[in-house]
Scaffold this motif. Structure first.
Motif, PDB file in Angstrom:
ATOM      1  N   PRO A  11       0.819  -1.218   0.000  1.00 42.51           N
ATOM      2  CA  PRO A  11       0.000   0.000   0.000  1.00 42.51           C
ATOM      3  C   PRO A  11       0.851   1.265   0.000  1.00 42.51           C
ATOM      4  O   PRO A  11       0.400   2.318  -0.439  1.00 42.51           O
ATOM      5  CB  PRO A  11      -0.784  -0.095   1.308  1.00 42.51           C
ATOM      6  CG  PRO A  11      -0.612  -1.493   1.793  1.00 42.51           C
ATOM      7  CD  PRO A  11       0.680  -1.976   1.249  1.00 42.51           C
ATOM      8  N   CYS A  12       2.088   1.154   0.491  1.00 40.97           N
ATOM      9  CA  CYS A  12       2.925   2.352   0.568  1.00 40.97           C
ATOM     10  C   CYS A  12       3.387   2.791  -0.824  1.00 40.97           C
ATOM     11  O   CYS A  12       3.672   3.951  -1.048  1.00 40.97           O
ATOM     12  CB  CYS A  12       4.154   2.071   1.438  1.00 40.97           C
ATOM     13  SG  CYS A  12       5.066   0.623   0.915  1.00 40.97           S
ATOM     14  N   GLU A  13       3.434   1.827  -1.753  1.00 37.12           N
ATOM     15  CA  GLU A  13       4.088   2.146  -3.028  1.00 37.12           C
ATOM     16  C   GLU A  13       3.215   3.001  -3.934  1.00 37.12           C
ATOM     17  O   GLU A  13       3.667   4.007  -4.477  1.00 37.12           O
ATOM     18  CB  GLU A  13       4.490   0.854  -3.745  1.00 37.12           C
ATOM     19  CG  GLU A  13       5.663   0.155  -3.074  1.00 37.12           C
ATOM     20  CD  GLU A  13       5.993  -1.182  -3.704  1.00 37.12           C
ATOM     21  OE1 GLU A  13       5.339  -1.537  -4.706  1.00 37.12           O
ATOM     22  OE2 GLU A  13       6.889  -1.870  -3.186  1.00 37.12           O
ATOM     23  N   TYR A  14       1.937   2.612  -4.075  1.00 32.22           N
ATOM     24  CA  TYR A  14       1.160   3.319  -5.096  1.00 32.22           C
ATOM     25  C   TYR A  14       0.762   4.722  -4.660  1.00 32.22           C
ATOM     26  O   TYR A  14       0.264   5.505  -5.465  1.00 32.22           O
ATOM     27  CB  TYR A  14      -0.059   2.498  -5.513  1.00 32.22           C
ATOM     28  CG  TYR A  14      -1.154   2.367  -4.483  1.00 32.22           C
ATOM     29  CD1 TYR A  14      -2.116   3.356  -4.360  1.00 32.22           C
ATOM     30  CD2 TYR A  14      -1.224   1.271  -3.642  1.00 32.22           C
ATOM     31  CE1 TYR A  14      -3.129   3.254  -3.428  1.00 32.22           C
ATOM     32  CE2 TYR A  14      -2.225   1.161  -2.693  1.00 32.22           C
ATOM     33  CZ  TYR A  14      -3.169   2.150  -2.596  1.00 32.22           C
ATOM     34  OH  TYR A  14      -4.158   2.052  -1.645  1.00 32.22           O
ATOM     35  N   VAL A  15       0.978   5.072  -3.393  1.00 33.83           N
ATOM     36  CA  VAL A  15       0.625   6.424  -2.978  1.00 33.83           C
ATOM     37  C   VAL A  15       1.806   7.389  -3.072  1.00 33.83           C
ATOM     38  O   VAL A  15       1.639   8.595  -2.907  1.00 33.83           O
ATOM     39  CB  VAL A  15       0.072   6.445  -1.540  1.00 33.83           C
ATOM     40  CG1 VAL A  15      -1.205   5.644  -1.457  1.00 33.83           C
ATOM     41  CG2 VAL A  15       1.102   5.924  -0.566  1.00 33.83           C
ATOM     42  N   CYS A  16       2.994   6.866  -3.315  1.00 33.09           N
ATOM     43  CA  CYS A  16       4.169   7.745  -3.356  1.00 33.09           C
ATOM     44  C   CYS A  16       4.170   8.542  -4.653  1.00 33.09           C
ATOM     45  O   CYS A  16       4.163   7.963  -5.729  1.00 33.09           O
ATOM     46  CB  CYS A  16       5.456   6.943  -3.246  1.00 33.09           C
ATOM     47  SG  CYS A  16       6.902   8.000  -3.466  1.00 33.09           S
TER      48      CYS A  16
ATOM     49  N   PHE B 231       2.291   8.422 -11.402  1.00 34.63           N
ATOM     50  CA  PHE B 231       0.953   8.936 -11.706  1.00 34.63           C
ATOM     51  C   PHE B 231      -0.174   8.197 -10.997  1.00 34.63           C
ATOM     52  O   PHE B 231      -1.329   8.595 -11.102  1.00 34.63           O
ATOM     53  CB  PHE B 231       0.713   8.918 -13.215  1.00 34.63           C
ATOM     54  CG  PHE B 231       1.563   9.909 -13.956  1.00 34.63           C
ATOM     55  CD1 PHE B 231       1.374  11.264 -13.759  1.00 34.63           C
ATOM     56  CD2 PHE B 231       2.563   9.492 -14.813  1.00 34.63           C
ATOM     57  CE1 PHE B 231       2.151  12.196 -14.435  1.00 34.63           C
ATOM     58  CE2 PHE B 231       3.348  10.410 -15.480  1.00 34.63           C
ATOM     59  CZ  PHE B 231       3.148  11.765 -15.297  1.00 34.63           C
ATOM     60  N   ARG B 232       0.144   7.098 -10.280  1.00 39.61           N
ATOM     61  CA  ARG B 232      -0.935   6.405  -9.565  1.00 39.61           C
ATOM     62  C   ARG B 232      -1.237   7.076  -8.229  1.00 39.61           C
ATOM     63  O   ARG B 232      -2.220   6.777  -7.571  1.00 39.61           O
ATOM     64  CB  ARG B 232      -0.556   4.953  -9.319  1.00 39.61           C
ATOM     65  CG  ARG B 232      -0.443   4.119 -10.571  1.00 39.61           C
ATOM     66  CD  ARG B 232       0.139   2.762 -10.237  1.00 39.61           C
ATOM     67  NE  ARG B 232       0.483   2.016 -11.432  1.00 39.61           N
ATOM     68  CZ  ARG B 232       1.587   2.239 -12.132  1.00 39.61           C
ATOM     69  NH1 ARG B 232       2.409   3.208 -11.770  1.00 39.61           N
ATOM     70  NH2 ARG B 232       1.855   1.512 -13.211  1.00 39.61           N
ATOM     71  N   SER B 233      -0.353   7.979  -7.824  1.00 41.60           N
ATOM     72  CA  SER B 233      -0.516   8.588  -6.507  1.00 41.60           C
ATOM     73  C   SER B 233      -1.528   9.719  -6.542  1.00 41.60           C
ATOM     74  O   SER B 233      -1.448  10.628  -7.367  1.00 41.60           O
ATOM     75  CB  SER B 233       0.829   9.146  -6.027  1.00 41.60           C
ATOM     76  OG  SER B 233       0.603   9.968  -4.900  1.00 41.60           O
ATOM     77  N   ALA B 234      -2.457   9.672  -5.598  1.00 42.10           N
ATOM     78  CA  ALA B 234      -3.480  10.724  -5.531  1.00 42.10           C
ATOM     79  C   ALA B 234      -2.844  12.087  -5.300  1.00 42.10           C
ATOM     80  O   ALA B 234      -3.425  13.112  -5.645  1.00 42.10           O
ATOM     81  CB  ALA B 234      -4.463  10.404  -4.409  1.00 42.10           C
ATOM     82  N   LEU B 235      -1.632  12.094  -4.741  1.00 45.54           N
ATOM     83  CA  LEU B 235      -0.981  13.388  -4.520  1.00 45.54           C
ATOM     84  C   LEU B 235      -0.629  14.041  -5.848  1.00 45.54           C
ATOM     85  O   LEU B 235      -0.735  15.253  -6.017  1.00 45.54           O
ATOM     86  CB  LEU B 235       0.280  13.206  -3.674  1.00 45.54           C
ATOM     87  CG  LEU B 235       0.056  12.916  -2.198  1.00 45.54           C
ATOM     88  CD1 LEU B 235       1.384  12.913  -1.453  1.00 45.54           C
ATOM     89  CD2 LEU B 235      -0.883  13.910  -1.574  1.00 45.54           C
ATOM     90  N   VAL B 236      -0.228  13.206  -6.826  1.00 44.95           N
ATOM     91  CA  VAL B 236       0.076  13.756  -8.144  1.00 44.95           C
ATOM     92  C   VAL B 236      -1.216  14.243  -8.797  1.00 44.95           C
ATOM     93  O   VAL B 236      -1.250  15.310  -9.421  1.00 44.95           O
ATOM     94  CB  VAL B 236       0.788  12.705  -9.014  1.00 44.95           C
ATOM     95  CG1 VAL B 236       1.046  13.243 -10.404  1.00 44.95           C
ATOM     96  CG2 VAL B 236       2.081  12.280  -8.361  1.00 44.95           C
TER      97      VAL B 236
END
Lengths: 178, 1061, 472
Positions: free
Chosen positions: B879-884, C163-168
């Motif tokens: 879970p940590c990876e896709y949010v970075c 690009f999968r990150s909601a922050l982006v």
């Protein structure tokens, strides 16, 4: 008497209805190079002067498509071709995750197209324009309505045209120098 | 104050520059440090740092020591001293490749074999020596942390006289002259005080001393010496003997207040053997059953199948009762009732049914009587020779150290001695309260004759400028065990040569040197002394040089383990009048601290910040009391109380610990240091409270008649975890930091109701009993609930292939994890993990990559305790990876969840999204704060030191993985085409199987196993195939690579589960 | 000059509730609104207000300086609560930034004439709020100096953002939203800038407004294209408003933390955003109309409509809360149900209950007509709702983080003085910018007001002030 060449004749009205009516009659008289100036958009004036529909929407559509396609292309390239990382076990082309940015950039592209397109077609910014030479033209951004027939008009005749304008009961009719 | 801080340490020029730089870079005053965001307890803060060696000095040391590793040492010692690399390493230094040396660490008098990793001459990491019986390859927290003590910037750096800088020459002259004068006048009045001595060379030196000065008096003092054990043997067999246990043969173990898994000199060996006999696999039929009756909550107690918390004095009676039931001659039956009786009865029956495979282990804290009785019981059960043996003590002269200290004080007071050398130790701090050693020493040092000249001579060899130094005339810096040659015996007699890894950083001297000086020996270097001793020992057996090399390589001297001695029937001492434990007063129990031991590690920042077992306290000790007692006394965590016993009193903070017996207060020795370094002491001068101030020589283990008085002030205790939040204990709301209805349930057993299991329980710790497991191997899997059964569905195609080996994974066995914390310190040392200080820990910013969670369940006074080490899970669907947002944490083809520090911009989103909260963030420049002093020499060059503002976490020791991978690739390349297929795979797997993470290598019980999960033969793969293997929070489908083996209890059917319900 | 008077129609609604007070002409609206910018003197209230808010801006600068010097650690964040005030403020400001574009775009599309007099400053408010919001994602970085790695280009070692990150997604959403709002706002300003140019009494003003007006001269062709473009912009901005806060909602919804991982987040975040947006509009409009005597243009009718919209969105938000708590319990998931329980009874229960009071209980007063028509009550109410919405973000972020799956990792969060300084600082920045805006640009769209005059059938006549533009 005029040191400068004549740009056109300009009539000043104090009500939008008067302007619309005048525009219609000028058009009827066969003038093609006339333009109306008003402190706010007056319905029907453009139709009365016989201008066609604008092409701004088309430009906006194109802008939007370019933005959206560009965005998805970028994301796809970055994740599939350029750097296919294993991110949390998700496939390189995690297209659902790419949608938000695609949408945002689509909107951005369209918006830029709308504004830039509008300004370009209006030939703005344009610091100088002869109509500003008319002494009371400043009121065009306040409460007065102006109709200007340009000297280039094929059937323009200093006296005939002035007469035509004066018939419409304007506040006054002035010559606009080039 | 004899000594101001403005003393300069003469060996290094450039000190002033360092200090002024310091003042430039440190605007705020040290006093306000606590208020600033810097850790209040930054160990290397303050004026002491100014004494750190200059960079030039580092280079000298480095160069010298690098040269020393196999080459010629260059230093003030002109002799050539060869130290020899461990056998599996190449003989010469390859830059970037560490060398491993075998040596031994003296601890509590006894030796423990260690392997030391040395990078270009810098020792950086301690491991256990598999060939050493007291280590078996494992380490404890003290061995791991001793590497940091080597680089401690607060170590004393120069010879001082009356606190003012002097030098070795001056000291040597004064001492020798004085001794010469004495020899003329019959050598009266010379005394030396040492710790417990188990070094043959030193023994020989002392013998020589006695020959040279017939009247010389030798005293030994070691606060944690095993006096009662020896006395017990004395009582039973008429002479002091060391008792050794062989737990790999034991089926039934009864511990009588003994923490044999942690406090015993052989604890690492015991832990390994205990685990071997305790481990559960799908085909296991029988495992050890452990009964523990104890007056504290010890690591051993937390592993018990049946645990009985009792007031300490009860142990004697319990032992009597056991002896009576087991037919030990001459014991009158003692009658008990209730659970006490049931406990004794069942334990006795179990022991009876397992003659020769049971064992009764008494604790050092208990009086000799208990030990003697235990001997008798073990004899009666025919355990002697199988699970118990007695050997001659490893000490040169076993003594009752507390009596010895008393005698010394008398001698000082009545003036029978006038010359005192204190070699090592810190008696002025560790002396029992009823022995006024400090006062005596102060008077003794300052006594003057009429004309003002000092009457007496006191010199002290010590590592720090501490309480004892403060009271002595001369102070000589003591060399760390990694800096000087020596030898030492383990408790079982096995002897090791201690070979230094580096030249003394601060010109430290070893005891051998001082003794040699007294002996006026020509050759005074420890190297020659040790060699001379052993050459003499082996005069008539073969090539000495060859033997020397082999011994150094192996780390132990073959055939030095003492043979079991034949003892007659144990005599049973007359039952002492059992001390009346009055119900009105409380008992005070003394134990060495699990982190700083007797105080000798108080200046070690790693150990100070190491969460203590159960309480998870850091940077402090506390008076531990049971919930009920707390309730009765109206006390709460952090309340300050005055402990009063037999006229002595001390203020201490209270900490409530479920599982303690009522009406006892457990006090850990080793805190409340007044001098001895920036870490050992606090801004306000003292860290923790000094239990020695209550510690009477007559009652070393425990004392009764304690009274508590509540103080108004509070004491800020800091723990890394709110252990109350971690306990689903019922009825302890008055101590819990969490409202009762918010208390999480985390432990599941087959007894847990379905609803409870599905709707209320977090199912983090899964426990079954052995019979349940054997009747239904799927029992543990069923504890996972419905969600565990559901198949994992995903809209995404599975696009990453993990079938190609190696794929890394880890298995942690909750059954054998004893919660000793060794893995945490090992990880810290291996991965350059910074310490942050009490203030920052209080703000939940500690940096440990690996933590050991302790969960309590059941009733507050009879809880079951479970230890759960939590490293990074390396989830396949992390879970940590896709949010970075920057892709700083990604997945490797070998299944590692990798952290790219360079890429991290510190959004901390990964930590938020980590269900296991194993990620740590550099809120400040933690890693760099401590890098101004010599301790940066300890840093592991294979691991990045993280900068401010980046996230970090367990990497499965990727640096070790990569080193192996490179080796593997090299070997595969060496092979020819046709070899490549099969042999390559075998060789590769063999090499991968040798690969160990730091935590795994340190673990005494082998509870942590790491390896390639695609290799069916690998241990980790077989463990993950076990029916009782499970993963944390499996319902989240993160697919962790770290999985756990369930805890399997082995209760006696006659008694209930867990405690003695 | 002819001064023929055309009769003023009796206003159809009760006095004080029409969109424009009677008795206004093209000229009067132009002069009144333009006059604020051109001729009005700086009152001491304005100067005082500006001074105070500017002081707060300095506080913000100080806080940022300290943050950069010492690191994120100066804030109260820890493990497990790795997000604190920074992200709370970010979401709060972004939310506030939603009313402006919503009013301009949505209401324009729905042909709501009453929008005219509030859309200009609502849009300005949007811009300033988004600007404040935009600060935080940068400031909360551990290594601020590398913020540019979030910009989509192959940066260091040819790596792209993830690009999968909601922050982006946030980066794109917020920057797009800001840009489009800015364009929209500026395009709306062009004709008014022309008016100011033509009224300006000093060369300097004439030049500045002249340049900004791009030479606008109100030609009918221009008006035609202008209106099309403006309408399309509105059409684009409307879904943008919805998308932006949905994406902000996904910052939480796309994580798997109990209390965050919830599908209702996007819609209920949007509702919450508009809710808080209108609250802020009222908190600004009510003092503004008094200060600049704009009661004729911002009438009770406007306040009433805003209040109604607040009530509606408030009810959606309330539904969001309800469904969150209910689903948490109904799911039977131990972690989800714990979150609800912990919010209502845990260490942050006070925040939760205050939030529910401000966002659910208080707005019910808006059912009462009297309240909707009372500027004072509305003002108080809107302030309460602003507080409530800030608390909502606090509750969502802090309570979810501080106690999640493993009890061993449970923690607590305490803001430091630097957290508070930063929040106060951005408030100052926001108000400071607003003070400048309402003195240097027309706070109400003049040409649209003229249109309104036209539509309400009032004509081009008295009182005709001779404006300085005539002097030459």
């Amino acid at each position: 008497m005029h040191t400068k060449a004549l740009y056109g004749l300009m009539a000043e009205f104090d009500a939008p209805e008067a302007l619309r009516e005048a525009a219609a009659r000028v058009r009827a008289a066969g003038y093609t190079r006339a333009e109306a100036y008003s402190p706010f958009p007056v319905e029907g004036v453009t139709e009365a002067l016989g201008f066609g529909r604008t092409r701004v929407p088309l430009i906006v559509l194109i802008g939007g498509i370019v933005g959206a396609v560009g965005a998805f292309g970028m994301e796809w390239y970055a994740n599939v071709l350029s750097y296919p990382w294993n991110i949390g076990g998700k496939p390189p082309n995690s297209w659902p995750a790419f949608i938000p940015i695609t949408f945002e950039l689509g909107v951005l592209g369209a918006s830029f197209a709308a504004v830039i397109g509008m300004l370009a077609m209006n030939k703005l910014p344009q610091p100088y324009h002869p109509v500003f030479n008319a002494p009371r033209f400043g009121l065009a951004s306040r409460d007065r309505f102006f109709l200007c027939i340009e000297a280039e008009d094929p059937i323009f005749d200093a006296h005939a045209t002035r007469r035509l304008l004066e018939e419409m009961g304007p506040v006054e009719v002035v010559e606009v120098p080039q | 104050m004899k000594q101001g801080d403005n003393r300069t340490s003469e060996p290094f020029e450039g000190d002033r520059l360092w200090r002024s730089l310091e003042e430039l870079t440190d605007p705020a005053s040290a006093a306000s440090a606590a208020l600033r965001e810097f850790p209040a307890d930054n160990p290397w803060r303050g004026p002491d740092r100014a004494d750190a060696p200059s960079r030039r000095r580092f280079l000298q040391v480095l160069g010298a020591s690098a040269a020393m590793a196999g080459l010629v040492g260059c230093s003030d010692r002109p002799v050539e001293e060869k130290i020899v690399p461990y056998v599996r390493q190449p003989e010469q230094v390859v830059p970037g490749r560490p060398l491993i040396f075998a040596t031994a660490m003296p601890f509590n008098g006894y030796g423990r074999g260690v392997l030391v990793e040395s990078h270009e001459g810098r020792p950086t990491k301690i491991e256990g020596n598999p060939d050493h019986p007291a280590s078996l390859g494992a380490t404890d927290v003290f061995m791991q942390a001793s590497i940091l003590s080597l680089y401690d910037p607060d170590r004393s750096k120069t010879v001082t006289r009356a606190g003012r800088p002097s030098h070795w020459g001056a000291f040597a002259t004064e001492l020798t002259q004085r001794l010469e004068a004495k020899r003329q006048s019959g050598s009266r009045g010379i005394a030396i005080l040492t710790g417990a001595v188990a070094s043959p060379t030193m023994g020989a030196q002392i013998k020589d001393l006695r020959r040279r000065f017939p009247e010389i008096a030798w005293y030994q003092y070691e606060p944690t010496a095993r006096v009662n054990t020896m006395a017990g043997a004395q009582a039973a067999f008429g002479r002091p003997l060391t008792t050794l246990y062989h737990l790999d043969h034991a089926r039934i173990i009864v511990s009588l207040d003994s923490d044999f898994l942690f406090e015993d000199p052989m604890s690492l060996r015991y832990a390994r053997h205990f685990a071997n006999a305790r481990r559960v696999r799908s085909d296991t039929r029988e495992i050890t059953r452990l009964y523990v009756a104890e007056s504290t909550l010890s690591i051993t107690g937390s592993m018990a199948d049946h645990r009985l918390p009792v007031r300490p004095a009860m142990i004697t009676q319990i032992t009597h009762a056991l002896a009576a039931r087991l037919g030990v001659a001459g014991i009158s039956k003692l009658q008990f009732s209730g659970e006490l009786d049931r406990f004794i009865a069942t334990a006795a029956d179990d022991l009876k049914q397992h003659p020769g495979t049971g064992v009764v282990i008494p604790g050092e804290a208990q009086p000799p009587e208990v030990h003697a009785l235990a001997h008798a019981i073990n004899q009666a059960l025919k355990n002697v020779g199988t699970t118990v043996t007695c050997v001659e003590p490893a000490e040169v002269e076993p003594t009752d150290v507390r009596q010895a200290l008393k005698k010394l004080v008398e001698a000082m007071e009545n003036g029978t001695i006038d010359t005192l050398l204190i070699l090592g130790g810190n008696p002025a701090y560790t002396a029992p309260a009823d022995i006024p050693f400090a006062q005596a020493l102060e008077k003794f040092s300052n006594a003057r004759v009429a004309d003002g000249r000092l009457t007496n001579f006191t010199a002290r060899l010590g590592s720090h400028d501490d309480e004892t130094t403060f009271l002595c005339q001369w102070h000589v810096p003591e060399a760390h065990y990694l800096e000087a040659w020596s030898d030492v015996r383990a408790a079982d007699g096995t002897t090791s040569i201690i070979q230094p890894l580096i030249l003394p950083l601060y010109a430290g001297r070893s005891a051998h040197e001082l003794l040699a000086l007294m002996l006026k020996e020509t050759a005074q270097s420890p190297y020659e002394l040790v060699r001379a001793h052993w050459r003499a020992q082996r005069r008539d057996s073969g090539d000495f040089e060859q033997w020397w090399l082999d011994t150094l390589k192996k780390g132990v001297i073959d055939g030095t383990a003492s043979a079991p001695v034949q003892v007659g029937a144990a005599k049973i001492p007359a039952p002492s009048s059992t001390p009346s434990t009055s119900v009105t007063s409380l008992d005070l129990i003394f134990r060495p601290d699990p982190c700083v031991w007797d105080g000798s590690f108080a200046n070690n920042a790693w150990l100070q910040e190491l969460p203590k077992p159960f309480t998870k306290l850091v940077w402090d000790n506390a008076a531990l009391i049971s919930p009920t007692t707390a309730h009765r006394q109206g006390l709460w965590d952090g309340d300050a109380v005055t402990l009063m016993i037999s006229g002595k009193q001390v203020d201490a903070p209270v900490r409530v610990l479920p599982g303690l017996p009522d009406d006892v207060v457990v006090a850990h020795l080793g805190y409340g240091r007044r001098r001895g370094g920036a870490v050992a002491t606090d801004e306000n001068g003292v860290r923790g409270f000094d239990a020695y101030a209550l510690w009477a020589s007559s009652t070393p283990g425990f004392a009764t008649g304690l009274t508590l008085q509540k103080r108004s002030r509070r004491w800020e205790l800091v723990a890394t975890r709110n252990h109350h939040a971690m306990s689903a204990l019922q009825g302890v709301d008055h101590v819990a930091g969490v409202k009762p209805h918010l208390k999480p349930d985390v432990v599941v057993t087959p007894e847990t109701s379905r609803d409870e299991l599905e709707l209320k329980n977090r199912r983090l710790v899964r426990v079954v009993s052995l019979p349940q497991f054997r009747s239904n191997p799927q029992a543990v899997r069923e504890l996972g609930g419905e969600s565990a059964k559901k198949p994992v569905l995903s809209l995404y195609p599975t696009s990453w292939d993990y079938s190609q080996g190696p794929q890394w994974g880890m298995s942690i066995d909750l059954q054998t994890c004893i919660g000793c914390n060794a893995c945490i310190v090992a990880c810290q040392a291996e991965n350059n993990i910074p310490i942050v200080g009490k203030f920052e820990v209080a703000r939940m910013r500690e940096m440990h990559w690996l933590r050991v969670d302790s969960y309590f369940s059941g009733s507050p006074d009879r809880p079951s305790v479970y230890h759960q080490p939590v490293p990074c899970m390396h989830c396949e669907n992390a879970p940590c990876e896709y949010v970075c947002p920057t892709g700083a944490t990604t997945h490797s083809t070998q299944g590692l969840n990798e952290m790219t520090y360079n890429r991290c911009i510190g959004t901390r989103y990964c930590s938020n999204n980590c269900p296991y909260k194993v990620r740590r963030f550099n809120f400040f420049a933690f890693g760099y704060q401590s890098s101004k002093g010599p301790e940066q020499l300890q840093k592991n060059p294979d691991v990045t030191v993280r900068t401010r503002g980046v996230m970090e976490k367990c990497s499965y020791c990727v640096q070790r993985i990569n080193r192996t991978r490179i080796e593997v690739e090299k070997t595969v390349l060496d092979l020819t085409e046709q070899q490549r297929t099969d042999e390559a795979r075998q060789r590769r797997q063999a090499m991968y199987n040798d690969l160990q993470t730091a935590c795994q290598q340190a673990c005494p019980t082998g509870a942590i196993v790491f390896g390639d999960i695609t290799d069916r033969q690998s241990t980790v793969a077989t463990l993950k195939a076990q029916p009782h293997d499970y993963t944390l929070l499996d319902e989240l489908t993160t697919r962790p690579r770290t999985s756990y083996l369930a805890r399997v209890t082995n209760p006696n059917p006659a008694l209930g589960e867990g405690g003695v319900a | 000059m002819t001064t023929q008077v055309s009769p003023i129609r009796p206003s159809p609604v009760t006095p004080g509730t029409e969109v424009l007070a009677p008795g206004h002409s093209y000229g009067s609206v132009t002069d009144h609104i333009g006059g604020i910018v051109l001729w009005r003197r700086f009152g001491w209230i304005w100067l005082a207000g500006f001074a105070i808010t500017f002081l707060l801006v300095l506080v913000l600068t100080g806080a940022i300086f300290w943050l950069i010097v010492r690191g994120i650690g100066v804030w109260g964040v820890d493990i497990p609560v790795a997000w604190g005030f920074a992200i709370i403020n970010f979401v709060w400001w972004i939310g506030i930034g939603h009313a402006g574009t919503f009013i301009s775009a949505m209401l324009l599309l729905m042909r709501q004439d009453w929008r005219t007099s509030i859309n200009r400053f609502a849009e300005a408010m949007t811009l300033f709020a988004v600007a404040c919001a935009g600060l935080f994602p940068l400031l909360h970085l551990g290594r601020i100096k590398f913020f540019y790695w979030l910009i989509p280009y192959p940066n260091t070692m040819w790596l792209w953002p993830q690009f999968r990150s909601a922050l982006v997604w946030d980066v794109f959403a917020v920057s797009t939203y800001f840009t489009v709002s800015l364009i929209f706002w500026y395009v709306g300003l062009i004709p008014d800038l022309a008016s100011l140019r033509d009224r300006a009494d000093s060369r300097a003003k004439r030049v500045i407004f002249g340049v900004l007006a791009l030479g606008w001269r109100g030609a009918s062709r221009h008006w035609q294209r202008y209106q099309t473009a403006y309408l399309l912009l509105a059409g684009l901005a409307a879904p943008l408003v919805v998308s932006v806060h949905s994406i902000v909602g996904m910052d939480f919804a796309s994580a798997q933390l109990p209390g965050w991982h919830s599908t209702i987040f996007p819609p209920y975040f949007v509702a919450g955003a508009i809710f808080s947006g209108f609250a802020m509009v009222l908190s600004l409009a009510i003092p503004l109309r008094v200060a600049f005597k704009l009661q004729d243009f911002i009438t009770l009718r406007h306040l009433d409509n805003c209040a109604k919209l607040m009530l509606v969105t408030g009810l959606i938000v309330a539904y969001g809360y309800a469904s969150e708590f209910y689903m948490g319990w109904y799911s039977g998931n131990v972690f989800e149900s714990f979150v609800g329980l912990n919010r209502m009874t845990g260490p942050y229960a006070v925040a939760t209950w205050l939030m529910l009071t401000c966002n659910v209980v208080v707005p019910q007063a808006l059912w009462i007509r009297f309240v909707r028509r009372s500027p004072f009550l509305l003002f108080i109410l809107s302030l309460l709702i602003n507080v409530g919405m800030w608390l909502e973000r606090f509750v969502i972020i802090i309570t979810s983080l501080h106690r999640d799956f493993l009890p061993s990792s449970w923690g607590i969060y305490h803001p430091t003085r630097w957290d508070i300084a930063t929040l106060a600082g951005t408030l100052g920045l926001f108000l400071c910018l607003f003070f400048l805006f309402c003195r240097f640009l027309p706070v109400i769209s003049i040409f649209e007001m003229r249109e309104l005059v036209h539509q309400t059938g009032q004509g081009a006549h008295p009182p005709d002030r001779m404006e300085p533009a005539h002097a030459h």
